[in-house]
Design an enzyme around this catalytic site. Structure first.
Site, PDB file in Angstrom:
ATOM      1  N   LYS A 210      30.139  38.957  18.115  1.00  0.00           N
ATOM      2  CA  LYS A 210      31.227  39.246  17.174  1.00  0.00           C
ATOM      3  C   LYS A 210      32.403  38.285  17.324  1.00  0.00           C
ATOM      4  O   LYS A 210      32.534  37.546  18.305  1.00  0.00           O
ATOM      5  CB  LYS A 210      31.670  40.700  17.312  1.00  0.00           C
ATOM      6  CG  LYS A 210      30.605  41.660  16.790  1.00  0.00           C
ATOM      7  CD  LYS A 210      31.134  43.014  16.429  1.00  0.00           C
ATOM      8  CE  LYS A 210      30.058  43.808  15.678  1.00  0.00           C
ATOM      9  NZ  LYS A 210      30.516  45.167  15.340  1.00  0.00           N
ATOM     10  N   ARG A 244      23.706  47.883  20.679  1.00  0.00           N
ATOM     11  CA  ARG A 244      23.121  47.261  19.494  1.00  0.00           C
ATOM     12  C   ARG A 244      23.248  45.740  19.649  1.00  0.00           C
ATOM     13  O   ARG A 244      24.364  45.215  19.670  1.00  0.00           O
ATOM     14  CB  ARG A 244      23.839  47.750  18.230  1.00  0.00           C
ATOM     15  CG  ARG A 244      23.269  47.217  16.921  1.00  0.00           C
ATOM     16  CD  ARG A 244      24.033  47.790  15.734  1.00  0.00           C
ATOM     17  NE  ARG A 244      23.490  47.342  14.472  1.00  0.00           N
ATOM     18  CZ  ARG A 244      23.831  46.212  13.861  1.00  0.00           C
ATOM     19  NH1 ARG A 244      24.746  45.412  14.413  1.00  0.00           N
ATOM     20  NH2 ARG A 244      23.290  45.878  12.707  1.00  0.00           N
TER      21      ARG A 244
END
Length: 265
Positions: A210, A244
């Protein structure tokens, strides 16, 4: 799939059947490519696969429900038939219903039942696990994150209860990277244990590749594995039940060594 009370951390591999994902956009849009990738992630040790057909990156292009399911259908159906535990990443009740009929075991809703008024009812009519993620339409640097978590999740859980969803089949996600400043993203990880304790529910953490790592480490998306691993291991120590991830093998190895080291105590 038991996500509560096992003490272990499940690894959820990401399969993006999209043309515009921030990290692997277009690579797995064709069903054959998505299936091959999913099989690789399972061989690498993924406990379940999260299959999505609409990117949720900033500035994403919305996908009509029918098109989303057209992308998902051959991938979900085949993976389920091959014995995989499949999660479907969607905010749409239409897509969730089709996915559950095709054998999906988890629905991962990045708007926590609040984007589609029919989603809670669809999930209540199934035995699926529901992942409810915290999200915001706008970033607010002055936000009290814990208070906003409470506001958001109280509403999501009220919707779930009203629809008759089983609380023991609900997982929360602090929403790293969604409607937050980079400082709030870090806070969301650091306070993950508090979120788990407050609601008494398992928590999923997803920080794979991210933008926070671009911001703090100045790394491109393809260079964020080290930051991802460190943050996910920290989250696991705070009580995350599911991670995840894009890089399954590396996470499986890291979690194995974490478990070996903890067992020495």
């Amino acid at each position: 799939m038991n996500l509560v009370g096992t003490g272990s951390v499940a690894v959820m591999g990401i399969v993006n059947v999209t043309p515009d994902s921030f990290s692997d956009g277009g690579r797995f849009l064709r069903p054959e490519a998505a299936l091959a990738h999913g099989r690789t992630l399972l061989a690498d040790g993924a406990d379940l696969l999260d299959v999505g057909a609409e990117s949720t990156r900033p500035g994403f292009e919305p996908v009509p429900a029918e098109e989303e399911w057209t992308r998902l259908s051959p991938v979900v159906g085949t993976l389920v038939a091959e014995g995989a535990v499949v999660s479907v990443d969607t905010t749409k009740a239409f897509v969730a219903k089709r996915a559950l009929e095709a054998g999906a075991a988890v629905i991962n809703d990045v708007w926590g039942l609040q984007a589609d008024p029919e989603m809670a009812s669809v999930l209540a009519d199934s035995n699926a696990v529901a992942v409810l993620m915290h999200n915001r339409h706008e970033v607010d640097a002055a936000l009290d994150l814990r208070a906003d978590w409470r506001r958001f999740f109280d509403r999501s859980l009220a919707l779930a209860e009203r629809a008759g969803m089983a609380r023991e089949r609900i997982v929360l996600d602090p929403g790293v990277g969604f409607g937050k400043t980079q400082a709030q993203n870090v806070e969301a990880v650091a306070r993950l244990g508090e979120l788990k304790s407050e609601y008494g529910l398992p928590v999923l953490l997803g920080v794979s590749r991210k933008s926070m790592f671009g911001y703090f480490l100045e790394r491109a998306a393809s260079e964020r594995l080290a930051g991802t691993l460190a943050t996910h291991l920290y989250g696991a120590d705070q009580g995350a039940a599911i991670l995840r991830v894009h890089d399954v093998r590396e996470h499986v190895d890291a979690l194995k060594m974490r478990r070996i080291l903890k067992d020495v105590r």
